[in-house]
Write a protein that holds these residues in place. Structure first.
Motif, PDB file in Angstrom:
ATOM      1  N   ARG A 110     -15.191   5.998 -15.299  1.00  0.00           N
ATOM      2  CA  ARG A 110     -16.029   7.177 -15.083  1.00  0.00           C
ATOM      3  C   ARG A 110     -15.253   8.446 -14.716  1.00  0.00           C
ATOM      4  NH1 ARG A 110     -20.182   5.386 -17.931  1.00  0.00           N
ATOM      5  NH2 ARG A 110     -20.970   3.405 -17.142  1.00  0.00           N
ATOM      6  N   LEU A 111     -14.034   8.578 -15.235  1.00  0.00           N
ATOM      7  CA  LEU A 111     -13.322   9.844 -15.045  1.00  0.00           C
ATOM      8  C   LEU A 111     -13.925  10.893 -15.975  1.00  0.00           C
ATOM      9  CD1 LEU A 111      -9.554   8.899 -14.709  1.00  0.00           C
ATOM     10  CD2 LEU A 111     -11.182   9.457 -12.918  1.00  0.00           C
ATOM     11  N   PRO A 112     -14.026  12.126 -15.534  1.00  0.00           N
ATOM     12  CA  PRO A 112     -14.741  13.141 -16.325  1.00  0.00           C
ATOM     13  C   PRO A 112     -13.897  13.746 -17.440  1.00  0.00           C
ATOM     14  CG  PRO A 112     -13.973  14.095 -14.262  1.00  0.00           C
ATOM     15  CD  PRO A 112     -13.643  12.628 -14.192  1.00  0.00           C
ATOM     16  N   GLY A 113     -14.576  14.117 -18.514  1.00  0.00           N
ATOM     17  CA  GLY A 113     -14.032  14.977 -19.552  1.00  0.00           C
ATOM     18  C   GLY A 113     -12.660  14.610 -20.073  1.00  0.00           C
ATOM     19  N   ASP A 114     -11.803  15.627 -20.200  1.00  0.00           N
ATOM     20  CA  ASP A 114     -10.453  15.451 -20.720  1.00  0.00           C
ATOM     21  C   ASP A 114      -9.424  15.431 -19.600  1.00  0.00           C
ATOM     22  OD1 ASP A 114     -11.372  15.451 -23.362  1.00  0.00           O
ATOM     23  OD2 ASP A 114     -11.395  17.638 -23.404  1.00  0.00           O
ATOM     24  N   ILE A 115      -9.779  14.795 -18.497  1.00  0.00           N
ATOM     25  CA  ILE A 115      -8.873  14.747 -17.358  1.00  0.00           C
ATOM     26  C   ILE A 115      -7.597  13.970 -17.694  1.00  0.00           C
ATOM     27  CG2 ILE A 115      -9.778  12.623 -16.304  1.00  0.00           C
ATOM     28  CD1 ILE A 115      -9.634  14.123 -13.599  1.00  0.00           C
ATOM     29  N   LEU A 116      -7.696  13.065 -18.690  1.00  0.00           N
ATOM     30  CA  LEU A 116      -6.518  12.350 -19.172  1.00  0.00           C
ATOM     31  C   LEU A 116      -6.262  12.695 -20.628  1.00  0.00           C
ATOM     32  CD1 LEU A 116      -6.723   8.721 -17.692  1.00  0.00           C
ATOM     33  CD2 LEU A 116      -5.226  10.593 -17.004  1.00  0.00           C
ATOM     34  N   ALA A 169      12.318   1.508 -24.319  1.00  0.00           N
ATOM     35  CA  ALA A 169      11.530   2.265 -23.337  1.00  0.00           C
ATOM     36  C   ALA A 169      10.703   3.376 -23.975  1.00  0.00           C
ATOM     37  CB  ALA A 169      12.459   2.870 -22.280  1.00  0.00           C
ATOM     38  N   ILE A 170       9.476   3.535 -23.476  1.00  0.00           N
ATOM     39  CA  ILE A 170       8.593   4.618 -23.903  1.00  0.00           C
ATOM     40  C   ILE A 170       7.770   5.066 -22.699  1.00  0.00           C
ATOM     41  CG2 ILE A 170       6.777   3.014 -24.651  1.00  0.00           C
ATOM     42  CD1 ILE A 170       6.087   5.042 -26.883  1.00  0.00           C
ATOM     43  N   THR A 171       7.490   6.363 -22.622  1.00  0.00           N
ATOM     44  CA  THR A 171       6.742   6.927 -21.507  1.00  0.00           C
ATOM     45  C   THR A 171       5.489   7.630 -22.024  1.00  0.00           C
ATOM     46  OG1 THR A 171       8.705   7.255 -20.131  1.00  0.00           O
ATOM     47  CG2 THR A 171       6.795   8.611 -19.618  1.00  0.00           C
ATOM     48  N   PHE A 172       4.408   7.502 -21.251  1.00  0.00           N
ATOM     49  CA  PHE A 172       3.165   8.206 -21.539  1.00  0.00           C
ATOM     50  C   PHE A 172       2.848   9.094 -20.328  1.00  0.00           C
ATOM     51  CE2 PHE A 172       3.186   4.339 -23.959  1.00  0.00           C
ATOM     52  CZ  PHE A 172       2.701   4.707 -25.205  1.00  0.00           C
ATOM     53  N   ARG A 173       2.811  10.409 -20.546  1.00  0.00           N
ATOM     54  CA  ARG A 173       2.642  11.356 -19.449  1.00  0.00           C
ATOM     55  C   ARG A 173       1.350  12.164 -19.654  1.00  0.00           C
ATOM     56  NH1 ARG A 173       7.175  13.255 -19.872  1.00  0.00           N
ATOM     57  NH2 ARG A 173       8.208  12.080 -18.215  1.00  0.00           N
ATOM     58  N   ASN A 174       0.566  12.278 -18.588  1.00  0.00           N
ATOM     59  CA  ASN A 174      -0.695  12.994 -18.692  1.00  0.00           C
ATOM     60  C   ASN A 174      -0.485  14.502 -18.754  1.00  0.00           C
ATOM     61  OD1 ASN A 174      -3.527  13.415 -18.651  1.00  0.00           O
ATOM     62  ND2 ASN A 174      -3.408  13.898 -16.471  1.00  0.00           N
ATOM     63  N   THR A 175      -1.188  15.147 -19.685  1.00  0.00           N
ATOM     64  CA  THR A 175      -1.170  16.611 -19.805  1.00  0.00           C
ATOM     65  C   THR A 175      -2.580  17.184 -19.732  1.00  0.00           C
ATOM     66  OG1 THR A 175      -1.286  16.516 -22.226  1.00  0.00           O
ATOM     67  CG2 THR A 175       0.922  16.525 -21.227  1.00  0.00           C
ATOM     68  N   GLY A 176      -3.558  16.326 -19.428  1.00  0.00           N
ATOM     69  CA  GLY A 176      -4.952  16.763 -19.414  1.00  0.00           C
ATOM     70  C   GLY A 176      -5.274  17.687 -18.245  1.00  0.00           C
ATOM     71  N   GLN A 177      -6.300  18.466 -18.415  1.00  0.00           N
ATOM     72  CA  GLN A 177      -6.737  19.420 -17.391  1.00  0.00           C
ATOM     73  C   GLN A 177      -7.975  18.897 -16.662  1.00  0.00           C
ATOM     74  OE1 GLN A 177      -5.006  22.249 -16.645  1.00  0.00           O
ATOM     75  NE2 GLN A 177      -3.510  21.485 -18.136  1.00  0.00           N
ATOM     76  N   MET A 178      -8.047  19.158 -15.379  1.00  0.00           N
ATOM     77  CA  MET A 178      -9.195  18.725 -14.593  1.00  0.00           C
ATOM     78  C   MET A 178     -10.353  19.695 -14.777  1.00  0.00           C
ATOM     79  SD  MET A 178      -7.304  17.381 -11.158  1.00  0.00           S
ATOM     80  CE  MET A 178      -6.034  18.635 -11.246  1.00  0.00           C
TER      81      MET A 178
END
Length: 333
Positions: free
Chosen positions: A175-181, A192-201
């Protein structure tokens, strides 16, 4: 339909190069030997009198007795059946009924082993790579750890891995809102691979407005993956980043056996140790968030990505990276 390569269901019995956990360190006192199975291959894991961990193929090359029935003798292991003695490198050094030194054919396979974060790890291959898993921006040697819970999931380890980068389920299940992720993938090397969040709250949602008070910019959420079966989830407010390692392996029933490990940067002195301990306990509590609500999925899912959409981009990046890793024919080693 998006092109994602061959591996879309994770049902293949593939073993890739990498470090796999085999036992918790505390479960193997000095002078003890235990039986462990990894990807259908049995092993004898033992700790010498000096505390060094060794991992052998399970069965004696003489008549096939399981070496976990044997006994540790200083820095060597003796088979229970006929008392053959094997040194740390797997070389047979003594057969009681022989007056001469045993030949090379009497030796057995010894596998690279290492201890990190309260776990014993094995590399299923002849040339082990460096142990890489660590939180972002923290050297592995500067990490303090606390072993968490052991768990079993009724699905392939890769399914557990992709769950943490599946943006859609954070909206529907957590239940996280919108494009937070909005995760961006960056491969570092073959392992190795990394996934980094760029979404806006979103400021239009009460949770977004609340979380914004703890973050200068985006919500901090970063997944660092190695070998397709070891990951570090990093999260928390700007003033306190928490890190949880999850070590996975395929169980004998085709599911997943795993451990969670809380990690933090090591600080010196008594106060530093107290601070680190508090952070580790807080991290273990925070790690429960990742398990809450997902267990139902893991117990019944039969992963098969037949209709990928744009929102699956992180899962697709994981699959493409995983397919580039070197696989092993473990049974023929």
């Amino acid at each position: 339909m998006l092109e994602i390569g061959k591996l879309t269901n994770f049902n293949q019995a593939v073993l890739v190069e990498g470090w796999y956990w085999v036992l918790a360190s505390d479960d193997l006192p000095a002078g003890r030997v235990k039986a462990v199975e990894l990807a259908g291959r049995p092993h004898a894991v033992w700790r010498s009198a000096s505390g060094a961990v060794r991992i052998f193929d399970a069965h004696c090359p003489h008549m096939g007795a399981h070496l976990a029935e044997g006994k540790v003798e200083g820095e060597a292991l003796r088979c229970f059946f006929h008392d053959w003695r094997f040194e740390a490198d797997g070389r047979c050094s003594h057969i009681p009924c022989l007056a001469h030194q045993p030949g090379a054919g009497a030796s057995l396979r010894a596998w690279p082993a290492i201890e990190r974060y309260g776990l014993i790890w094995v590399w299923p291959g002849a040339s082990p790579g460096a142990f890489q898993p660590a939180p972002p921006s923290i050297e592995p040697t500067a990490v303090r750890s606390m072993l968490g819970n052991r768990f079993h999931k009724a699905c392939h380890p890769n399914v557990v891995m992709v769950n943490a980068i599946d943006e859609q389920h954070f909206r529907t299940v957590h239940r996280l809102p919108g494009d937070i992720l909005c995760l961006q993938a960056a491969a570092h090397d073959r392992h190795a691979i990394t996934f980094r969040n760029t979404g806006q709250m979103p400021r239009t949602h009460w949770l977004g407005r609340l979380l914004h008070r703890c973050y200068r910019d985006t919500l901090y959420y970063e997944l660092s993956y190695w070998y397709g079966h070891v990951g570090v989830a990093s999260f928390g407010p700007d003033f306190l980043h928490l890190h949880v390692l999850f070590a996975l392996r395929r169980s004998s029933d085709g599911g997943t056996e795993g451990y969670t490990v809380a990690l933090t940067r090591r600080h010196a002195g008594l106060l530093g140790r107290l601070r680190d301990t508090l952070v580790l306990w807080l991290t273990r509590a925070g790690a429960r968030y990742f398990a809450f609500g997902d267990t139902r999925i893991f117990q019944s899912i039969r992963f098969n990505l037949r209709h990928p959409i744009a929102a699956d981009r992180s899962v697709i990046a994981f699959i493409r990276h995983y397919e580039q890793q070197a696989s092993l024919d473990w049974s023929s080693e």
